[in-house]
Scaffold this active site. Structure first.
Site, PDB file in Angstrom:
ATOM      1  N   LYS A 198      31.109  33.129  33.326  1.00  0.00           N
ATOM      2  CA  LYS A 198      31.988  34.279  33.144  1.00  0.00           C
ATOM      3  C   LYS A 198      32.165  34.569  31.659  1.00  0.00           C
ATOM      4  CE  LYS A 198      34.592  33.697  37.445  1.00  0.00           C
ATOM      5  NZ  LYS A 198      35.926  33.522  38.068  1.00  0.00           N
ATOM      6  N   ARG A 262      43.842  33.836  49.291  1.00  0.00           N
ATOM      7  CA  ARG A 262      44.149  35.213  48.924  1.00  0.00           C
ATOM      8  C   ARG A 262      43.791  36.152  50.064  1.00  0.00           C
ATOM      9  NH1 ARG A 262      39.252  35.669  44.487  1.00  0.00           N
ATOM     10  NH2 ARG A 262      37.541  36.036  45.957  1.00  0.00           N
ATOM     11  N   ARG A 264      42.431  40.074  50.587  1.00  0.00           N
ATOM     12  CA  ARG A 264      41.722  41.062  49.768  1.00  0.00           C
ATOM     13  C   ARG A 264      41.362  42.285  50.591  1.00  0.00           C
ATOM     14  NH1 ARG A 264      36.730  39.467  45.887  1.00  0.00           N
ATOM     15  NH2 ARG A 264      38.541  38.940  44.622  1.00  0.00           N
ATOM     16  N   LYS A 292      33.493  29.309  48.924  1.00  0.00           N
ATOM     17  CA  LYS A 292      34.414  30.396  49.246  1.00  0.00           C
ATOM     18  C   LYS A 292      34.086  30.883  50.650  1.00  0.00           C
ATOM     19  CE  LYS A 292      33.886  34.559  47.557  1.00  0.00           C
ATOM     20  NZ  LYS A 292      33.884  35.706  46.614  1.00  0.00           N
ATOM     21  N   ARG A 359      35.365  47.206  40.077  1.00  0.00           N
ATOM     22  CA  ARG A 359      34.147  46.406  39.924  1.00  0.00           C
ATOM     23  C   ARG A 359      32.898  47.278  39.962  1.00  0.00           C
ATOM     24  NH1 ARG A 359      33.417  40.791  42.929  1.00  0.00           N
ATOM     25  NH2 ARG A 359      34.636  40.257  41.087  1.00  0.00           N
ATOM     26  N   GLU A 421      30.614  38.643  35.097  1.00  0.00           N
ATOM     27  CA  GLU A 421      30.194  37.432  35.804  1.00  0.00           C
ATOM     28  C   GLU A 421      28.700  37.525  36.075  1.00  0.00           C
ATOM     29  OE1 GLU A 421      31.521  34.612  39.578  1.00  0.00           O
ATOM     30  OE2 GLU A 421      32.433  36.578  39.286  1.00  0.00           O
ATOM     31  N   LYS A 453      41.382  34.712  37.394  1.00  0.00           N
ATOM     32  CA  LYS A 453      42.406  35.761  37.409  1.00  0.00           C
ATOM     33  C   LYS A 453      43.721  35.206  37.956  1.00  0.00           C
ATOM     34  CE  LYS A 453      38.904  39.355  38.269  1.00  0.00           C
ATOM     35  NZ  LYS A 453      37.738  38.513  38.604  1.00  0.00           N
TER      36      LYS A 453
END
EC number: 2.7.4.1
Length: 721
Positions: A198, A262, A264, A292, A359, A421, A453
């Site tokens: 990143k 999270r 989203r 993930k 994004r 990224e 973040k």
């Protein structure tokens, strides 16, 4: 170098009559001041003159943007014509594609020049207003900010242009045969390696970065049949944590198995498709990779799911009925949903931080070898508390209307940089593409290993509740811009000086003081955001924390490791000069006065009172191997001493012989217990990344002493016998 001279040397010759007449405005201030002070009439005349300059810049930028759009529309028509001819008796030749490619390349250069034009004029207005307020005693800054907001030439969004140019350039570059993605590209599961890094990107470099990337990768559009709109790029996530911020600490300290949960969604608030995601951190020594996983959930069921009223079986009943996924996939998703639901309920999780960003993804469809994403307009917003969300899983008083001006300052942090990224998937021993090397080693990016973040949002919005801060926290007050290392876009600059290379000097005043602004002032918005994000009124920290060399868990490129983290090392350690064998290079911008750099790096950072900066430490797998080897060496010694003791005991006929054998046996037992305790103690501290002494200062000496004592006792006892 004075800004007026800098402006003359870096402006685009083709646009030179459309720039702010900085010298004229500066001379006007001096002339009127020399005539006996600054009167109300002088102020009125100067504001009128400033308005004319603003009108000139705004009109030019607006007309030039319209011209670019018209040129893109013309290229689209030409491309459509080429497409129609592909299957005809008169197919397009190489010259047709070359003409289109030349035109598109020129349009890209124009977009790049427009971005630099806006940046330079924005700085010129800031400089002249600052000079006005300083020398006249009249405060013009807040008043003129409203005029700038009415004619925001510096807020032009080029996302739509980039998407259109990407589609056209990809078609032309591939000569009408766009490359189809290969999901297996990069090797099979057994012989490829994934690498992710990143970077921060300064807003002044975002447009240039996008244009450079799209010359190699197209913008990934998920719905090519729909006209691109700004909300299509919006991504919003709600991060959950408990009152003890356990998940924040776990992710910050990189604990084995640390999770982040999270919710989203993509696009507007009316999107009914919500994704529940869980990220799990894995340490290298486990042999596993961080993962993930996510599953879909309709918005109307989210509250009930988080309360436990809506069961997993109900959530996946329709998916089972549709039969679009295999039974194995559905069972895996159900298992994930049960684990997430149990974690939320058992650990008292609630919404804490919302992240919003736009994004731009670059990737060949279906090809995972090179994937790049650029997140801009990142905003981190407080989500906790009944006054915000109440019993709902998210607050409903905001949408995706960046910059969220309706929110109070304590509820939001507008991140000053874009987040780049880069994800690579290459075969072992295979080098990344050369253009990727050039990108990550360039002045456009600043490497920030393991940036999060979620972590940044919690550490800034809940500053008074955390004691551990991320290692990049001190970097927020340092300008990350660097001298140009590559010329990616050939613009129309009169001189060879790259405008991004002067930005660090342009936006720093003559006293080497970073620019800050207050309130709604337009001036240097990114500096205002960066400084406010720390949630600390004291610019000088008080409790010292030492910093070690930063490292990242997954290294993208060896060269990137040397160049990408340069300003981090300069900020966290002493200023580096003339170092030949180091991994880092000095990047202090310098022009005509190399002895007085305009960007000053602090030689030492001290943390705020009651806070500690957590510096991530990478534990190599060989560390555990070395620990095991040490333990086995102790055991080998114990076996040897125990064997001697048992042998002597077997042949002992007298009391002295038995005592001699017992001495060796006791030494062996002591070595076993001591080495086992030492092994476990070291293993626990290494796993927790504790900063303790791992060398054994007394153990080897003690072993030698008791071994000598056992041998001496055995000799003496046998001699007496």
């Amino acid at each position: 170098m004075k800004f007026g001279q800098l402006l003359k040397e870096t402006l685009m010759y083709e646009y030179k009559y459309s720039y702010v007449n900085y010298d004229k405005l500066k001379k006007e201030i001096k002339r009127r001041n020399d005539q006996g002070g600054w009167s109300e009439e002088d102020e009125s005349d100067f504001v009128e003159l400033l308005e004319k300059e603003l009108d000139k810049v705004y009109s030019f930028q607006k007309n030039k943007s319209a011209e670019v759009m018209e040129r893109i529309r013309f290229c689209e028509e030409q491309t459509d014509e080429v497409v129609r001819r592909l299957d005809s008796d008169n197919p397009p030749n190489e010259n047709d594609f070359a003409i289109l490619e030349t035109e598109l390349t020129d349009i890209m250069a124009t977009v790049h020049d427009l971005a630099k034009f806006s940046e330079l004029n924005y700085t010129a207005f800031y400089k002249i207003i600052k000079k006005h307020d300083k020398h006249t005693g009249w405060i013009l800054k807040p008043v003129f900010a409203a005029r700038l907001n009415a004619k925001p030439f510096f807020k032009e969004q080029y996302d739509l242009l980039v998407v259109k140019l990407s589609k056209l350039y990809d078609f032309v570059r591939t000569r009408g045969s766009p490359i189809k993605g290969d999901s297996a590209a990069g090797g099979t599961q057994q012989n490829f390696v994934r690498q992710t890094t990143k970077y921060w990107v300064h807003p002044n470099n975002v447009t240039e970065l996008k244009i450079y990337i799209l010359k190699h990768l197209p913008v990934l559009v998920f719905n090519p049949n729909k006209e691109f709109a700004r909300e299509d790029a919006a991504i919003t996530s709600i991060y959950y944590d408990n009152d003890d911020l356990d998940f924040y600490l776990g992710r910050l300290e990189k604990r084995e198995g640390a999770e982040a949960i999270r919710l989203r969604w993509y696009g507007n608030m009316d999107n009914n498709n919500i994704f529940v995601e869980r990220k799990t951190h894995r340490e290298d020594w486990t042999g596993e990779k961080s993962v993930k996983a996510r599953f879909p959930l309709k918005e109307k069921y989210v509250n009930a799911f988080l309360r436990g009223d809506y069961t997993v079986e109900e959530a996946f009943a329709k998916m089972r009925k549709d039969g679009k996924k295999s039974l194995k996939e559905i069972e895996s998703l159900e298992r994930l949903a049960k684990e997430v639901q149990y974690t939320v309920l058992s650990r008292g999780m609630k919404p804490y931080v919302r992240s919003f960003y736009e994004r731009t993804a670059f990737q060949l469809p279906g090809d995972a070898r090179v994937r790049i994403s650029l997140d801009t307009n990142l905003s981190l917003i407080r989500e906790d508390g009944p006054s915000r969300a109440g019993n709902n899983w998210r607050r409903m008083d905001i949408g995706i209307d960046y910059p969220f001006d309706q929110l109070p300052d304590e509820d939001i942090v507008r991140f000053p940089y874009a987040i780049l990224e880069v994800k690579l998937q290459t075969q072992f021993g295979q080098d990344p593409p050369e253009w990727v090397n050039n990108l990550v080693n360039s002045h456009l990016v600043e490497a920030v290993p393991k940036f999060s973040k979620f972590i940044h949002g919690v550490s800034t919005l809940f500053y008074d509740r955390v004691t551990l801060l991320p290692y990049w926290f001190p970097q927020m007050d340092i300008d990350i811009r660097k001298p140009a290392t590559h010329t990616f876009i050939q613009g129309r600059s009169q001189s060879g000086t790259h405008s991004s290379s002067v930005s660090a000097n342009v936006l720093t005043d003559s006293e080497n003081t970073p620019i800050h602004a207050d309130g709604d002032n337009y001036v240097d918005e990114e500096s205002r955001i960066g400084s406010s994000s720390t949630r600390n009124d004291n610019s000088t920290f008080q409790t010292s924390d030492s910093f070690q060399e930063l490292d990242e868990r997954t290294n993208l490129l060896d060269i990137s490791k040397r160049k990408g983290r340069d300003s981090f090392v300069a900020a966290l350690n002493s200023r580096l000069k003339d170092i030949k064998d180091s991994f880092f290079l000095e990047t202090v911008p310098k022009f005509e006065e190399p002895t007085e750099p305009t960007v000053i790096y602090e030689q030492k950072y001290v943390s705020p009172p009651g806070k500690r900066i957590y510096v991530p430490v990478r534990v190599e797998p060989k560390t555990y191997f070395a620990l095991e080897r040490t333990y086995l060496d102790y055991l080998r010694y114990s076996i040897l001493m125990g064997s001697i003791g048992i042998t002597l005991f077997s042949f002992a006929k007298t009391r002295s012989g038995i005592l001699g054998a017992a001495s060796f046996t006791l030494v062996a037992l002591f070595a076993i217990f001591y080495s086992t305790f030492l092994y476990l103690w070291r293993a626990v501290n290494i796993a927790k990344h504790n900063a303790v002494r791992y060398d054994d200062r007394f153990g080897p000496t003690a072993i030698c002493v008791i071994t000598f004592a056992a041998i001496s006792a055995n000799v003496i006892l046998n001699f007496n016998a």
